[in-house]
Design a protein around this motif. Structure first.
Motif, PDB file in Angstrom:
ATOM      1  N   ALA A  84       0.809  -1.221   0.000  1.00  0.00           N
ATOM      2  CA  ALA A  84       0.000   0.000   0.000  1.00  0.00           C
ATOM      3  C   ALA A  84       0.842   1.270   0.000  1.00  0.00           C
ATOM      4  CB  ALA A  84      -0.920  -0.009   1.224  1.00  0.00           C
ATOM      5  N   PHE A  85       0.402   2.245  -0.805  1.00  0.00           N
ATOM      6  CA  PHE A  85       1.004   3.584  -0.749  1.00  0.00           C
ATOM      7  C   PHE A  85       0.281   4.435   0.298  1.00  0.00           C
ATOM      8  CE2 PHE A  85       2.387   3.540  -5.528  1.00  0.00           C
ATOM      9  CZ  PHE A  85       3.259   2.496  -5.248  1.00  0.00           C
ATOM     10  N   CYS A  86      -0.936   4.032   0.615  1.00  0.00           N
ATOM     11  CA  CYS A  86      -1.689   4.727   1.660  1.00  0.00           C
ATOM     12  C   CYS A  86      -2.770   3.797   2.209  1.00  0.00           C
ATOM     13  CB  CYS A  86      -2.309   6.025   1.142  1.00  0.00           C
ATOM     14  SG  CYS A  86      -3.794   5.784   0.174  1.00  0.00           S
ATOM     15  N   ILE A  87      -3.342   4.196   3.348  1.00  0.00           N
ATOM     16  CA  ILE A  87      -4.372   3.376   4.004  1.00  0.00           C
ATOM     17  C   ILE A  87      -5.606   4.243   4.237  1.00  0.00           C
ATOM     18  CG2 ILE A  87      -4.959   2.094   6.112  1.00  0.00           C
ATOM     19  CD1 ILE A  87      -1.932   1.453   6.378  1.00  0.00           C
ATOM     20  N   LEU A  88      -6.765   3.671   3.953  1.00  0.00           N
ATOM     21  CA  LEU A  88      -8.031   4.342   4.253  1.00  0.00           C
ATOM     22  C   LEU A  88      -8.700   3.565   5.387  1.00  0.00           C
ATOM     23  CD1 LEU A  88     -10.156   6.518   3.429  1.00  0.00           C
ATOM     24  CD2 LEU A  88     -11.227   4.738   2.019  1.00  0.00           C
TER      25      LEU A  88
END
Ligand code: SF4
Ligand code: SF4
Length: 204
Positions: A84-88
């Motif tokens: 992942a490049f980011c997490i939601l």
């Protein structure tokens, strides 16, 4: 229970406009109960993000997003989080913070956190407590005016209620009417004669 409401999908997309390779984390406690972050909502979020051209690398549903042991515990649930490049996070603000505390990538939230509430007798209750740090709820029969009276009156009522409804939040019952009814029921109307000292700003 922490009361949350889901942001509009368009708002979430705007928050994620510079992001891709997203990992989605739900919350199987409060958010699941409120349908703002349980499995169906997580799957729907993944579907809509993909449909909008974002790549979702994976998702997971920890028991509680606000109780994350370590990043490794998330990897154990789904190792795709490593890509992942980011997490939601589809939980409350505490859930977002808990994940951010162990993650090395940007972490975003899909919900607005509204209040500390609960559910009782099949009813969802919001704004039950504002976490003032000095709990005196027993002096009000178990109903908190700091949380439920828009004026925060500790020596209510203000006199503006109409037919038992609050003059500020007209759809809500005046909590001081409820406190009176409650104290009458438990035979503690004497508590209404107690004068409560003003609270410090911020209630502490
Ligand atoms: S007095 Fe009210 S706001 Fe303060 S801790 Fe007790 S329930 Fe929460
Ligand atoms: S009507 Fe009742 S709940 Fe509303 S502001 Fe007055 S005392 Fe508070």
């Amino acid at each position: 229970m922490i009361i949350t409401s889901a942001k509009l999908f368009e708002e979430i997309l705007a928050i994620l406009k510079d992001e891709d390779n997203i990992f989605v984390i739900g919350c199987n406690v409060c958010a699941a109960k409120l349908r703002t972050g349980g499995e169906p909502e997580v799957l729907e979020m993944c579907r809509r993000l993909e449909e909008s051209g974002k790549h979702v690398v994976g998702w997971t549903l920890p028991t509680a997003a606000c109780s994350i042991r370590s990043f490794e515990s998330l990897v154990e649930k789904n190792e795709k989080i490593n890509e992942a490049f980011c997490i939601l996070v589809m939980g409350c603000g505490s859930g977002v913070s808990s994940v951010a505390n162990v993650a090395e990538v940007p972490v975003y939230g899909s919900n607005d956190t509204l209040s500390l509430g609960g559910s009782s007798g099949g009813k969802l209750l919001s704004e039950q407590c504002v976490m003032c740090g000095n709990c005196t709820i027993g002096e009000f029969g178990g109903l908190c005016p700091k949380a439920q009276c828009p004026k925060g009156l500790l020596n209510g009522p203000c006199g503006g209620a109409v037919d038992g409804k609050c003059e500020v939040a007209r759809v809500n019952d005046c909590v001081w009417t409820l406190i009176y009814e409650r104290l009458k029921k438990i035979k503690r109307l004497d508590l209404l004669y107690v004068i409560h000292a003003p609270q410090e700003h911020g209630f502490k």
